[in-house]
Design a protein around this motif. Sequence first.
Motif, PDB file in Angstrom:
ATOM      1  N   LYS A 132       0.837  -1.201   0.000  1.00 43.10           N
ATOM      2  CA  LYS A 132       0.000   0.000   0.000  1.00 43.10           C
ATOM      3  C   LYS A 132       0.873   1.253   0.000  1.00 43.10           C
ATOM      4  O   LYS A 132       0.637   2.191  -0.759  1.00 43.10           O
ATOM      5  CB  LYS A 132      -0.919  -0.032   1.229  1.00 43.10           C
ATOM      6  N   MET A 133       1.900   1.256   0.844  1.00 47.03           N
ATOM      7  CA  MET A 133       2.794   2.412   0.928  1.00 47.03           C
ATOM      8  C   MET A 133       3.516   2.626  -0.400  1.00 47.03           C
ATOM      9  O   MET A 133       3.677   3.750  -0.857  1.00 47.03           O
ATOM     10  CB  MET A 133       3.810   2.238   2.056  1.00 47.03           C
ATOM     11  N   GLU A 134       3.939   1.538  -1.017  1.00 46.67           N
ATOM     12  CA  GLU A 134       4.630   1.631  -2.297  1.00 46.67           C
ATOM     13  C   GLU A 134       3.695   2.196  -3.365  1.00 46.67           C
ATOM     14  O   GLU A 134       4.087   3.054  -4.161  1.00 46.67           O
ATOM     15  CB  GLU A 134       5.123   0.241  -2.701  1.00 46.67           C
ATOM     16  N   THR A 135       2.457   1.731  -3.380  1.00 47.41           N
ATOM     17  CA  THR A 135       1.466   2.216  -4.341  1.00 47.41           C
ATOM     18  C   THR A 135       1.188   3.703  -4.138  1.00 47.41           C
ATOM     19  O   THR A 135       1.129   4.463  -5.102  1.00 47.41           O
ATOM     20  CB  THR A 135       0.153   1.409  -4.194  1.00 47.41           C
ATOM     21  N   VAL A 136       1.038   4.117  -2.891  1.00 49.84           N
ATOM     22  CA  VAL A 136       0.767   5.526  -2.591  1.00 49.84           C
ATOM     23  C   VAL A 136       1.987   6.377  -2.936  1.00 49.84           C
ATOM     24  O   VAL A 136       1.852   7.476  -3.471  1.00 49.84           O
ATOM     25  CB  VAL A 136       0.346   5.718  -1.120  1.00 49.84           C
ATOM     26  N   SER A 137       3.175   5.873  -2.680  1.00 51.03           N
ATOM     27  CA  SER A 137       4.398   6.611  -3.043  1.00 51.03           C
ATOM     28  C   SER A 137       4.465   6.830  -4.549  1.00 51.03           C
ATOM     29  O   SER A 137       4.803   7.918  -5.009  1.00 51.03           O
ATOM     30  CB  SER A 137       5.652   5.870  -2.573  1.00 51.03           C
ATOM     31  N   GLN A 138       4.120   5.795  -5.313  1.00 53.10           N
ATOM     32  CA  GLN A 138       4.108   5.935  -6.778  1.00 53.10           C
ATOM     33  C   GLN A 138       3.044   6.933  -7.214  1.00 53.10           C
ATOM     34  O   GLN A 138       3.275   7.747  -8.118  1.00 53.10           O
ATOM     35  CB  GLN A 138       3.863   4.576  -7.437  1.00 53.10           C
ATOM     36  N   ALA A 139       1.886   6.892  -6.580  1.00 56.54           N
ATOM     37  CA  ALA A 139       0.823   7.854  -6.901  1.00 56.54           C
ATOM     38  C   ALA A 139       1.279   9.272  -6.587  1.00 56.54           C
ATOM     39  O   ALA A 139       1.018  10.203  -7.359  1.00 56.54           O
ATOM     40  CB  ALA A 139      -0.449   7.515  -6.123  1.00 56.54           C
ATOM     41  N   LEU A 140       1.982   9.447  -5.462  1.00 52.33           N
ATOM     42  CA  LEU A 140       2.495  10.761  -5.093  1.00 52.33           C
ATOM     43  C   LEU A 140       3.486  11.269  -6.135  1.00 52.33           C
ATOM     44  O   LEU A 140       3.441  12.430  -6.537  1.00 52.33           O
ATOM     45  CB  LEU A 140       3.138  10.720  -3.712  1.00 52.33           C
ATOM     46  N   GLU A 141       4.359  10.384  -6.599  1.00 51.18           N
ATOM     47  CA  GLU A 141       5.320  10.773  -7.633  1.00 51.18           C
ATOM     48  C   GLU A 141       4.596  11.206  -8.904  1.00 51.18           C
ATOM     49  O   GLU A 141       4.924  12.233  -9.500  1.00 51.18           O
ATOM     50  CB  GLU A 141       6.288   9.622  -7.928  1.00 51.18           C
ATOM     51  N   GLU A 142       3.596  10.428  -9.327  1.00 49.91           N
ATOM     52  CA  GLU A 142       2.803  10.779 -10.514  1.00 49.91           C
ATOM     53  C   GLU A 142       2.110  12.127 -10.326  1.00 49.91           C
ATOM     54  O   GLU A 142       2.082  12.961 -11.238  1.00 49.91           O
ATOM     55  CB  GLU A 142       1.742   9.712 -10.782  1.00 49.91           C
ATOM     56  N   LEU A 143       1.551  12.333  -9.142  1.00 46.29           N
ATOM     57  CA  LEU A 143       0.857  13.581  -8.844  1.00 46.29           C
ATOM     58  C   LEU A 143       1.796  14.776  -8.940  1.00 46.29           C
ATOM     59  O   LEU A 143       1.455  15.796  -9.534  1.00 46.29           O
ATOM     60  CB  LEU A 143       0.223  13.513  -7.451  1.00 46.29           C
ATOM     61  N   LEU A 144       2.983  14.655  -8.366  1.00 42.67           N
ATOM     62  CA  LEU A 144       3.940  15.758  -8.396  1.00 42.67           C
ATOM     63  C   LEU A 144       4.355  16.104  -9.822  1.00 42.67           C
ATOM     64  O   LEU A 144       4.427  17.289 -10.188  1.00 42.67           O
ATOM     65  CB  LEU A 144       5.166  15.433  -7.545  1.00 42.67           C
ATOM     66  N   VAL A 145       4.613  15.098 -10.636  1.00 45.46           N
ATOM     67  CA  VAL A 145       5.009  15.343 -12.026  1.00 45.46           C
ATOM     68  C   VAL A 145       3.859  15.998 -12.793  1.00 45.46           C
ATOM     69  O   VAL A 145       4.060  16.983 -13.511  1.00 45.46           O
ATOM     70  CB  VAL A 145       5.464  14.019 -12.698  1.00 45.46           C
ATOM     71  N   ALA A 146       2.641  15.477 -12.619  1.00 44.90           N
ATOM     72  CA  ALA A 146       1.474  16.047 -13.313  1.00 44.90           C
ATOM     73  C   ALA A 146       1.195  17.476 -12.853  1.00 44.90           C
ATOM     74  O   ALA A 146       0.923  18.365 -13.670  1.00 44.90           O
ATOM     75  CB  ALA A 146       0.244  15.169 -13.076  1.00 44.90           C
ATOM     76  N   ALA A 147       1.284  17.707 -11.548  1.00 36.82           N
ATOM     77  CA  ALA A 147       1.027  19.050 -11.014  1.00 36.82           C
ATOM     78  C   ALA A 147       2.071  20.047 -11.502  1.00 36.82           C
ATOM     79  O   ALA A 147       1.744  21.197 -11.816  1.00 36.82           O
ATOM     80  CB  ALA A 147       1.000  19.014  -9.485  1.00 36.82           C
ATOM     81  N   GLN A 148       3.317  19.613 -11.579  1.00 38.96           N
ATOM     82  CA  GLN A 148       4.351  20.520 -12.081  1.00 38.96           C
ATOM     83  C   GLN A 148       4.106  20.852 -13.546  1.00 38.96           C
ATOM     84  O   GLN A 148       4.241  22.007 -13.957  1.00 38.96           O
ATOM     85  CB  GLN A 148       5.738  19.912 -11.902  1.00 38.96           C
ATOM     86  N   ARG A 149       3.715  19.846 -14.326  1.00 39.53           N
ATOM     87  CA  ARG A 149       3.430  20.072 -15.747  1.00 39.53           C
ATOM     88  C   ARG A 149       2.292  21.083 -15.928  1.00 39.53           C
ATOM     89  O   ARG A 149       2.301  21.870 -16.863  1.00 39.53           O
ATOM     90  CB  ARG A 149       3.049  18.742 -16.401  1.00 39.53           C
ATOM     91  N   GLN A 150       1.323  21.062 -15.001  1.00 37.97           N
ATOM     92  CA  GLN A 150       0.172  21.958 -15.098  1.00 37.97           C
ATOM     93  C   GLN A 150       0.359  23.236 -14.284  1.00 37.97           C
ATOM     94  O   GLN A 150      -0.589  23.980 -14.078  1.00 37.97           O
ATOM     95  CB  GLN A 150      -1.093  21.229 -14.646  1.00 37.97           C
TER      96      GLN A 150
END
Length: 161
Positions: A15-33
């Motif tokens: 679960k922690m690994e999945t959430v960490s990956q989601a956080l990474e995706e979120l940060l990249v997407a948020a920076q792009r936008q």
Amino acid sequence: MTLEEVVGCNITEKKMETVSQALEELLVAAQRQDCLTVGVYESAKLMTVDPDSVVLCLLATDEEDEDDIALQIHFTLLQAFCCDNDINIVRVSGMRRLAQLLDEPSTEDSNGNEPRDLHCILVTNPACQPLQSSALQDVSSFCEESRCRNQWVPCLELQDR
């Protein structure tokens, strides 16, 4: 250890690994936008002006930052503000991975510019152009589940790659 404890640990780690990956995706997407505010002072300024646009406060440290009293005081104040304004908070370790995700240099660049302060990062979700991300939902759900377990500031570790 019992079987339940072993299985429970494995599920929690996944679960922690999945959430960490989601956080990474979120940060990249948020920076792009252009939906990231980086830096302790910049974040504090934004939260006093427009707290309703903030959907996530990321407080990042590594072991060497744990003894920085000034930083810990800033974190305490930011956490209190986030709790008062129903803003999700996550503490993160793995500053080097965070810098990689945001394409931040670890030292000053050729022009002598210091790297940005990655200790506090806000993810904003402006009403005029909302951030569309399943990763935001995943991280928000994780924060909500953590609060239900009385863990108001959950911690994640970003792994170097």
